[in-house]
Design a protein around this motif. Structure first.
Motif, PDB file in Angstrom:
ATOM      1  N   GLY A 148       0.823  -1.211   0.000  1.00 20.40           N
ATOM      2  CA  GLY A 148       0.000   0.000   0.000  1.00 20.40           C
ATOM      3  C   GLY A 148       0.851   1.253   0.000  1.00 20.40           C
ATOM      4  N   MET A 149       1.946   1.223   0.754  1.00 20.35           N
ATOM      5  CA  MET A 149       2.836   2.369   0.804  1.00 20.35           C
ATOM      6  C   MET A 149       3.559   2.551  -0.534  1.00 20.35           C
ATOM      7  N   LEU A 150       4.021   1.451  -1.120  1.00 20.02           N
ATOM      8  CA  LEU A 150       4.684   1.531  -2.425  1.00 20.02           C
ATOM      9  C   LEU A 150       3.717   1.995  -3.508  1.00 20.02           C
ATOM     10  N   PHE A 151       2.468   1.596  -3.379  1.00 16.26           N
ATOM     11  CA  PHE A 151       1.443   2.004  -4.339  1.00 16.26           C
ATOM     12  C   PHE A 151       1.267   3.517  -4.344  1.00 16.26           C
ATOM     13  N   LEU A 152       1.539   4.176  -3.221  1.00 15.34           N
ATOM     14  CA  LEU A 152       1.443   5.633  -3.141  1.00 15.34           C
ATOM     15  C   LEU A 152       2.754   6.329  -3.497  1.00 15.34           C
ATOM     16  N   ILE A 153       3.872   5.747  -3.110  1.00 13.36           N
ATOM     17  CA  ILE A 153       5.161   6.413  -3.292  1.00 13.36           C
ATOM     18  C   ILE A 153       5.651   6.343  -4.736  1.00 13.36           C
ATOM     19  N   LEU A 154       5.515   5.220  -5.394  1.00 10.21           N
ATOM     20  CA  LEU A 154       6.023   5.078  -6.761  1.00 10.21           C
ATOM     21  C   LEU A 154       5.379   6.054  -7.751  1.00 10.21           C
ATOM     22  N   PRO A 155       4.070   6.248  -7.740  1.00 11.06           N
ATOM     23  CA  PRO A 155       3.512   7.266  -8.646  1.00 11.06           C
ATOM     24  C   PRO A 155       3.996   8.684  -8.328  1.00 11.06           C
ATOM     25  N   MET A 156       4.222   8.980  -7.052  1.00 10.90           N
ATOM     26  CA  MET A 156       4.721  10.311  -6.705  1.00 10.90           C
ATOM     27  C   MET A 156       6.134  10.516  -7.242  1.00 10.90           C
ATOM     28  N   VAL A 157       6.969   9.487  -7.162  1.00 14.71           N
ATOM     29  CA  VAL A 157       8.328   9.587  -7.699  1.00 14.71           C
ATOM     30  C   VAL A 157       8.281   9.756  -9.222  1.00 14.71           C
ATOM     31  N   ALA A 158       7.397   9.033  -9.885  1.00 15.29           N
ATOM     32  CA  ALA A 158       7.260   9.159 -11.341  1.00 15.29           C
ATOM     33  C   ALA A 158       6.795  10.559 -11.731  1.00 15.29           C
ATOM     34  N   ILE A 159       5.875  11.113 -10.979  1.00 15.59           N
ATOM     35  CA  ILE A 159       5.391  12.471 -11.264  1.00 15.59           C
ATOM     36  C   ILE A 159       6.515  13.484 -11.061  1.00 15.59           C
ATOM     37  N   MET A 160       7.289  13.333  -9.992  1.00 10.87           N
ATOM     38  CA  MET A 160       8.421  14.235  -9.747  1.00 10.87           C
ATOM     39  C   MET A 160       9.431  14.154 -10.890  1.00 10.87           C
ATOM     40  N   TYR A 161       9.689  12.953 -11.385  1.00 10.25           N
ATOM     41  CA  TYR A 161      10.650  12.790 -12.469  1.00 10.25           C
ATOM     42  C   TYR A 161      10.178  13.507 -13.730  1.00 10.25           C
ATOM     43  N   PHE A 162       8.940  13.286 -14.118  1.00 15.31           N
ATOM     44  CA  PHE A 162       8.465  13.860 -15.379  1.00 15.31           C
ATOM     45  C   PHE A 162       8.145  15.339 -15.291  1.00 15.31           C
ATOM     46  N   LEU A 163       7.828  15.861 -14.124  1.00 16.49           N
ATOM     47  CA  LEU A 163       7.480  17.272 -14.007  1.00 16.49           C
ATOM     48  C   LEU A 163       8.629  18.165 -13.558  1.00 16.49           C
ATOM     49  N   ILE A 164       9.627  17.600 -12.879  1.00 19.27           N
ATOM     50  CA  ILE A 164      10.693  18.441 -12.331  1.00 19.27           C
ATOM     51  C   ILE A 164      12.069  18.067 -12.877  1.00 19.27           C
ATOM     52  N   TRP A 165      12.510  16.842 -12.647  1.00 19.58           N
ATOM     53  CA  TRP A 165      13.889  16.484 -12.983  1.00 19.58           C
ATOM     54  C   TRP A 165      14.156  16.480 -14.476  1.00 19.58           C
ATOM     55  N   ARG A 166      13.289  15.885 -15.257  1.00 22.06           N
ATOM     56  CA  ARG A 166      13.518  15.761 -16.701  1.00 22.06           C
ATOM     57  C   ARG A 166      13.538  17.117 -17.407  1.00 22.06           C
ATOM     58  N   PRO A 167      12.575  18.019 -17.156  1.00 20.39           N
ATOM     59  CA  PRO A 167      12.663  19.341 -17.796  1.00 20.39           C
ATOM     60  C   PRO A 167      13.882  20.134 -17.359  1.00 20.39           C
ATOM     61  N   GLN A 168      14.299  19.991 -16.104  1.00 22.94           N
ATOM     62  CA  GLN A 168      15.478  20.704 -15.635  1.00 22.94           C
ATOM     63  C   GLN A 168      16.731  20.211 -16.346  1.00 22.94           C
ATOM     64  N   GLN A 169      16.845  18.915 -16.549  1.00 27.40           N
ATOM     65  CA  GLN A 169      17.992  18.375 -17.278  1.00 27.40           C
ATOM     66  C   GLN A 169      18.000  18.868 -18.718  1.00 27.40           C
ATOM     67  N   LYS A 170      16.841  18.984 -19.327  1.00 26.58           N
ATOM     68  CA  LYS A 170      16.742  19.468 -20.696  1.00 26.58           C
ATOM     69  C   LYS A 170      17.198  20.925 -20.773  1.00 26.58           C
ATOM     70  N   ARG A 171      16.763  21.759 -19.806  1.00 28.77           N
ATOM     71  CA  ARG A 171      17.183  23.160 -19.783  1.00 28.77           C
ATOM     72  C   ARG A 171      18.684  23.280 -19.575  1.00 28.77           C
ATOM     73  N   MET A 172      19.246  22.453 -18.707  1.00 31.94           N
ATOM     74  CA  MET A 172      20.689  22.498 -18.472  1.00 31.94           C
ATOM     75  C   MET A 172      21.469  22.127 -19.728  1.00 31.94           C
TER      76      MET A 172
END
Length: 111
Positions: A21-45
């Motif tokens: 149940g905990m993994l079911f909540l944490i994994l989608p949050m990590v995926a959202i952080m990756y696609f909304l924050i980390w990936r665009p920042q790497q592209k800008r850099m």
């Protein structure tokens, strides 16, 4: 009127060991952080690094401090000389350039 501590604690500490149940909540949050924050920042850099590598003599640039000037000399891989007014030349790091406004002519081979 007041609840005794025995009733306030409840029947147990809750569902312990509900790992899925905990993994079911944490994994989608990590995926959202990756696609909304980390990936665009790497592209800008990456785009900024390519822009900085492509600076050449004659380019009009804007620095991080807001200085607008024309590149008069490329010293080495890390430094450039910018002329921002009549006789006002500054030696700056390439990484401090935030924008290249207009491209200049390529440098001659014998310069």
């Amino acid at each position: 009127m007041f609840i005794t501590p025995a009733y306030a604690q409840g029947a147990g500490a809750g569902p312990a060991g509900d790992l899925f149940g905990m993994l079911f909540l944490i994994l989608p949050m990590v995926a959202i952080m990756y696609f909304l924050i980390w990936r665009p920042q790497q592209k800008r850099m990456k785009e900024h690094q390519e822009m900085v590598k492509g600076i050449r003599r004659g380019d009009n640039v804007v620095t991080a401090g807001g200085i607008i000037g024309k590149v008069t000399k490329v010293v080495d891989d890390n430094e450039i000389v910018i002329e921002s007014g009549e006789g006002a030349k500054m030696r700056m790091l390439r990484t401090s350039v935030t924008e290249v406004r207009s491209k200049g002519e390529p440098a001659k081979a014998d310069s």
